[in-house]
Design a protein around this motif. Structure first.
Motif, mmCIF file in Angstrom:
data_model
loop_
_atom_site.group_PDB
_atom_site.id
_atom_site.type_symbol
_atom_site.label_atom_id
_atom_site.label_comp_id
_atom_site.label_asym_id
_atom_site.label_seq_id
_atom_site.Cartn_x
_atom_site.Cartn_y
_atom_site.Cartn_z
ATOM 1 N N SER A 1 0.846 -1.201 0.000
ATOM 2 C CA SER A 1 0.000 0.000 0.000
ATOM 3 C C SER A 1 0.879 1.248 0.000
ATOM 4 O O SER A 1 2.042 1.211 0.424
ATOM 5 N N GLU A 2 0.308 2.342 -0.468
ATOM 6 C CA GLU A 2 1.046 3.612 -0.478
ATOM 7 C C GLU A 2 1.467 3.984 0.942
ATOM 8 O O GLU A 2 2.605 4.410 1.169
ATOM 9 N N ASP B 1 2.058 2.045 3.604
ATOM 10 C CA ASP B 1 3.157 1.212 4.094
ATOM 11 C C ASP B 1 4.472 1.558 3.395
ATOM 12 O O ASP B 1 5.533 1.565 4.020
ATOM 13 N N LYS C 1 -0.029 -1.012 -4.563
ATOM 14 C CA LYS C 1 -1.316 -1.698 -4.769
ATOM 15 C C LYS C 1 -2.304 -0.776 -5.441
ATOM 16 O O LYS C 1 -2.408 0.378 -5.112
#
Length: 81
Positions: free
Chosen positions: A8-9, A11, A81
């Protein structure tokens, strides 16, 4: 087939900002605030420390180089993602 890990952006930004803080070229206040993927390359964005006239400063170069470093290091490993 890509061996990159989908992440994810949020993370990815956590990882990127830890790398920034641990790097020898860290400048106080330097941090990535967003990331997007363009043609399998991660593009990091954040504060560029421009002057009041909107011109680059010494810190601007440091931030640009750091974001470029992150793109080289993390694009090999991750995909957003």
């Amino acid at each position: 087939m890509s061996d990159k890990k989908s992440i994810s952006e949020a993370d990815l930004l956590l990882i990127a900002n830890q790398i920034i803080q641990d790097h020898e070229s860290y400048v106080e206040g330097m941090r990535a605030t967003s990331v997007e993927e363009k043609d399998e390359v991660l593009v990091f964005k954040g504060e560029y420390f421009l002057s009041e006239q909107g011109l680059p400063t010494e810190k601007t170069t440091a931030v640009f180089n750091m974001f470029k470093y992150l793109a080289h290091q993390l694009s090999k490993e991750f995909s957003v993602k």
